[in-house]
Write an enzyme that holds these catalytic residues in place. Structure first.
Site, PDB file in Angstrom:
ATOM      1  N   ALA A  66      13.291   2.211  -1.442  1.00  0.00           N
ATOM      2  CA  ALA A  66      14.688   2.334  -1.019  1.00  0.00           C
ATOM      3  C   ALA A  66      14.710   3.348   0.115  1.00  0.00           C
ATOM      4  O   ALA A  66      13.823   4.205   0.209  1.00  0.00           O
ATOM      5  CB  ALA A  66      15.539   2.811  -2.180  1.00  0.00           C
ATOM      6  N   GLY A 112      11.471   0.775  -4.594  1.00  0.00           N
ATOM      7  CA  GLY A 112      12.290  -0.430  -4.473  1.00  0.00           C
ATOM      8  C   GLY A 112      11.525  -1.598  -3.856  1.00  0.00           C
ATOM      9  O   GLY A 112      11.871  -2.758  -4.088  1.00  0.00           O
ATOM     10  N   GLU A 115       9.616  -3.094  -6.637  1.00  0.00           N
ATOM     11  CA  GLU A 115      10.609  -3.775  -7.485  1.00  0.00           C
ATOM     12  C   GLU A 115      11.054  -5.098  -6.860  1.00  0.00           C
ATOM     13  O   GLU A 115      11.234  -6.099  -7.557  1.00  0.00           O
ATOM     14  CB  GLU A 115      11.817  -2.849  -7.716  1.00  0.00           C
ATOM     15  CG  GLU A 115      11.473  -1.660  -8.597  1.00  0.00           C
ATOM     16  CD  GLU A 115      12.577  -0.622  -8.658  1.00  0.00           C
ATOM     17  OE1 GLU A 115      12.935  -0.086  -7.589  1.00  0.00           O
ATOM     18  OE2 GLU A 115      13.080  -0.345  -9.755  1.00  0.00           O
ATOM     19  N   GLU A 135       9.155   7.016  -7.899  1.00  0.00           N
ATOM     20  CA  GLU A 135      10.503   7.605  -7.983  1.00  0.00           C
ATOM     21  C   GLU A 135      10.510   8.995  -8.616  1.00  0.00           C
ATOM     22  O   GLU A 135      11.310   9.848  -8.232  1.00  0.00           O
ATOM     23  CB  GLU A 135      11.443   6.674  -8.775  1.00  0.00           C
ATOM     24  CG  GLU A 135      11.940   5.467  -8.004  1.00  0.00           C
ATOM     25  CD  GLU A 135      10.986   4.276  -8.028  1.00  0.00           C
ATOM     26  OE1 GLU A 135       9.822   4.444  -8.459  1.00  0.00           O
ATOM     27  OE2 GLU A 135      11.410   3.188  -7.615  1.00  0.00           O
TER      28      GLU A 135
HETATM   29  N1  DAK Z   1      12.890   5.617   3.204  1.00  0.00           N
HETATM   30  C1  DAK Z   1      13.196   5.981   4.464  1.00  0.00           C
HETATM   31  N2  DAK Z   1      12.284   6.147   5.448  1.00  0.00           N
HETATM   32  C2  DAK Z   1      10.992   5.924   5.125  1.00  0.00           C
HETATM   33  C3  DAK Z   1      10.600   5.534   3.815  1.00  0.00           C
HETATM   34  C4  DAK Z   1      11.617   5.393   2.826  1.00  0.00           C
HETATM   35  N3  DAK Z   1      11.352   4.987   1.595  1.00  0.00           N
HETATM   36  N4  DAK Z   1       9.246   5.418   3.806  1.00  0.00           N
HETATM   37  C5  DAK Z   1       8.839   5.704   5.058  1.00  0.00           C
HETATM   38  N5  DAK Z   1       9.880   6.000   5.847  1.00  0.00           N
HETATM   39  C6  DAK Z   1       9.850   6.375   7.247  1.00  0.00           C
HETATM   40  C7  DAK Z   1       9.317   7.795   7.449  1.00  0.00           C
HETATM   41  O1  DAK Z   1      10.328   8.741   7.228  1.00  0.00           O
HETATM   42  C8  DAK Z   1       8.851   7.727   8.886  1.00  0.00           C
HETATM   43  O2  DAK Z   1       9.974   7.834   9.735  1.00  0.00           O
HETATM   44  P1  DAK Z   1      10.044   8.965  10.899  1.00  0.00           P
HETATM   45  O3  DAK Z   1       9.864  10.254  10.196  1.00  0.00           O
HETATM   46  O4  DAK Z   1       8.904   8.613  11.805  1.00  0.00           O
HETATM   47  O5  DAK Z   1      11.393   8.775  11.524  1.00  0.00           O
HETATM   48  C9  DAK Z   1       8.331   6.300   9.029  1.00  0.00           C
HETATM   49  O6  DAK Z   1       8.935   5.570   7.967  1.00  0.00           O
HETATM   50  C10 DAK Z   1       6.819   6.208   8.891  1.00  0.00           C
HETATM   51  O7  DAK Z   1       6.444   6.818   7.670  1.00  0.00           O
HETATM   52  P2  DAK Z   1       5.318   7.942   7.581  1.00  0.00           P
HETATM   53  O8  DAK Z   1       5.199   8.684   8.869  1.00  0.00           O
HETATM   54  O9  DAK Z   1       5.562   8.731   6.346  1.00  0.00           O
HETATM   55  O10 DAK Z   1       4.024   7.038   7.434  1.00  0.00           O
HETATM   56  P3  DAK Z   1       2.651   7.434   6.711  1.00  0.00           P
HETATM   57  O11 DAK Z   1       1.699   6.371   7.070  1.00  0.00           O
HETATM   58  O12 DAK Z   1       2.272   8.843   7.000  1.00  0.00           O
HETATM   59  O13 DAK Z   1       2.961   7.341   5.152  1.00  0.00           O
HETATM   60  C11 DAK Z   1       3.931   6.340   3.163  1.00  0.00           C
HETATM   61  C12 DAK Z   1       3.287   6.094   4.567  1.00  0.00           C
HETATM   62  C13 DAK Z   1       4.414   4.982   2.655  1.00  0.00           C
HETATM   63  C14 DAK Z   1       2.833   6.865   2.217  1.00  0.00           C
HETATM   64  C15 DAK Z   1       5.062   7.370   3.312  1.00  0.00           C
HETATM   65  O14 DAK Z   1       5.945   6.921   4.350  1.00  0.00           O
HETATM   66  C16 DAK Z   1       5.842   7.534   2.047  1.00  0.00           C
HETATM   67  O15 DAK Z   1       5.407   8.201   1.131  1.00  0.00           O
HETATM   68  N6  DAK Z   1       7.047   6.950   2.049  1.00  0.00           N
HETATM   69  C17 DAK Z   1       7.971   7.099   0.963  1.00  0.00           C
HETATM   70  C18 DAK Z   1       7.517   6.323  -0.254  1.00  0.00           C
HETATM   71  C19 DAK Z   1       8.539   6.487  -1.328  1.00  0.00           C
HETATM   72  O16 DAK Z   1       8.618   7.525  -1.961  1.00  0.00           O
HETATM   73  N7  DAK Z   1       9.402   5.499  -1.393  1.00  0.00           N
HETATM   74  C20 DAK Z   1      10.617   5.601  -2.141  1.00  0.00           C
HETATM   75  C21 DAK Z   1      10.331   5.375  -3.578  1.00  0.00           C
HETATM   76  S1  DAK Z   1      11.764   5.710  -4.492  1.00  0.00           S
HETATM   77  C22 DAK Z   1      18.556   3.625  -6.314  1.00  0.00           C
HETATM   78  C23 DAK Z   1      17.825   2.550  -6.731  1.00  0.00           C
HETATM   79  C24 DAK Z   1      16.493   2.478  -6.425  1.00  0.00           C
HETATM   80  C25 DAK Z   1      15.895   3.481  -5.728  1.00  0.00           C
HETATM   81  C26 DAK Z   1      16.640   4.564  -5.328  1.00  0.00           C
HETATM   82  C27 DAK Z   1      17.965   4.644  -5.618  1.00  0.00           C
HETATM   83  N8  DAK Z   1      19.949   3.717  -6.631  1.00  0.00           N
HETATM   84  C28 DAK Z   1      20.549   2.667  -7.378  1.00  0.00           C
HETATM   85  C29 DAK Z   1      20.730   4.789  -6.074  1.00  0.00           C
HETATM   86  C30 DAK Z   1      14.513   3.379  -5.407  1.00  0.00           C
HETATM   87  C31 DAK Z   1      13.923   4.456  -4.947  1.00  0.00           C
HETATM   88  C32 DAK Z   1      12.646   4.334  -4.350  1.00  0.00           C
HETATM   89  O17 DAK Z   1      12.249   3.323  -3.805  1.00  0.00           O
END
Ligand code: DAK
Length: 260
Positions: A66, A112, A115, A135
């Site tokens: 997400a 997400g 998912e 998460e």
């Molecule tokens: N959201 C927003 N931006 C993201 C992102 C994300 N999930 N994942 C990556 N990006 C963005 C980064 O911020 C970066 O943007 P800039 O800083 O350059 O502007 C760009 O994509 C490239 O990412 P990285 O520079 O970090 O790239 P790396 O190769 O170094 O790392 C990575 C890749 C996938 C390991 C890293 O980007 C990472 O850890 N990303 C986040 C993974 C993560 O934690 N995903 C979210 C999981 S929690 C909800 C329902 C469901 C959810 C939430 C709420 N509600 C009902 C309210 C679900 C939540 C989730 O999915």
């Protein structure tokens, strides 16, 4: 019509690409709204459609979760629950879609994104794909069905471990665990998904839809899956396609199904 989704028709297959590569295709509200419209309004009207492939733009990510930047403002439980319910509705539209939907996972499928892939009927992963439910790193739990579907695919113990540690797993491990149907070289996930859908397109469309419904019934609370199977079997025996399928077998020729 769509700002983020790129929807291409390839024969009878729709190839849907989530196109936000700079954010690793993270699911923002606009993407969710477009997915809802696609699966509730647009694709159901396409009678010739035989299947859908869902993938992410670029070489790095399917969907990296997400959009974290978008949901930082949420701070009350009702609002959070409402957003989760919205996501559930959209992911159920995909899971219950009457044509097969395959996720071509071309990179990170996190949170997400994992998912979303799990809501599809099958998953084909490229070797560079990574899966995870991180998460808890953010202090939340999976909110788009992850706590339920990951258990369905890989079992309780391993699902607990993945969701509690937030560890990422590689495509081959996801395959070994049963989360992924096939692992293919980088860049070939869409082609493999297409190959599977092309094979399915030669089968009776009503039967395909009823298999999806009956398998889904196994996981629906309060639904007797065996009873659902009886009912859907009845439906398929009443189709012209059944007559055609049986005749084709006896006459030793390919069946020419009409979807009725
Ligand atoms: N959201 C927003 N931006 C993201 C992102 C994300 N999930 N994942 C990556 N990006 C963005 C980064 O911020 C970066 O943007 P800039 O800083 O350059 O502007 C760009 O994509 C490239 O990412 P990285 O520079 O970090 O790239 P790396 O190769 O170094 O790392 C990575 C890749 C996938 C390991 C890293 O980007 C990472 O850890 N990303 C986040 C993974 C993560 O934690 N995903 C979210 C999981 S929690 C909800 C329902 C469901 C959810 C939430 C709420 N509600 C009902 C309210 C679900 C939540 C989730 O999915």
């Amino acid at each position: 019509m769509y700002e983020i989704l790129d929807v291409q028709q390839d024969g009878n297959i729709a190839i849907v690409t989530i196109n936000r590569p700079k954010a690793l295709n993270a699911l923002n509200q606009q993407t969710l709204t477009e997915l809802r419209h696609l699966f509730s309004e647009d694709l159901p009207k396409r009678e010739d459609l035989s299947g859908v492939i869902l993938t992410g733009a670029g070489e790095k990510a399917f969907v990296a979760g997400a959009d974290i930047k978008e949901f930082t403002g949420i701070s009350d439980d009702e609002q959070g629950a409402k957003m989760a319910r919205n996501g559930h509705e959209i992911f159920f539209l995909i899971e219950e879609f009457s044509k097969p939907v395959i996720a071509a996972v071309n990179g990170f499928a996190l949170g997400g994104g994992c998912e979303l892939a799990m809501a599809c009927h099958m998953r084909v992963a490229s070797e560079n794909a990574r899966f995870g439910q991180p998460e808890v790193n953010l202090g939340i739990i999976p909110g788009y069905g992850g706590t339920q579907r990951l258990v369905q695919y890989i079992g309780k113990g391993k699902a607990m471990e993945l969701m509690l540690t937030a560890d990422m797993i590689k495509a081959n491990e996801a395959h070994r665990l049963g989360l992924v149907n096939h692992v293919v070289p980088k860049g070939e996930a869409v082609a493999k998904a297409k190959e599977i859908l092309t094979k399915i397109s030669t089968k009776g469309p009503v039967a395909v839809a009823k298999v999806i419904e009956s398998i889904n019934a196994y996981f629906q609370n309060g639904v007797d899956g065996f009873e659902r199977e009886v009912e859907k079997f009845g439906t398929t025996t009443a189709t012209k396609d059944f007559q055609e399928g049986a005749a084709a077998f006896i006459e030793k020729r390919p069946a020419n199904f009409q979807g009725c």
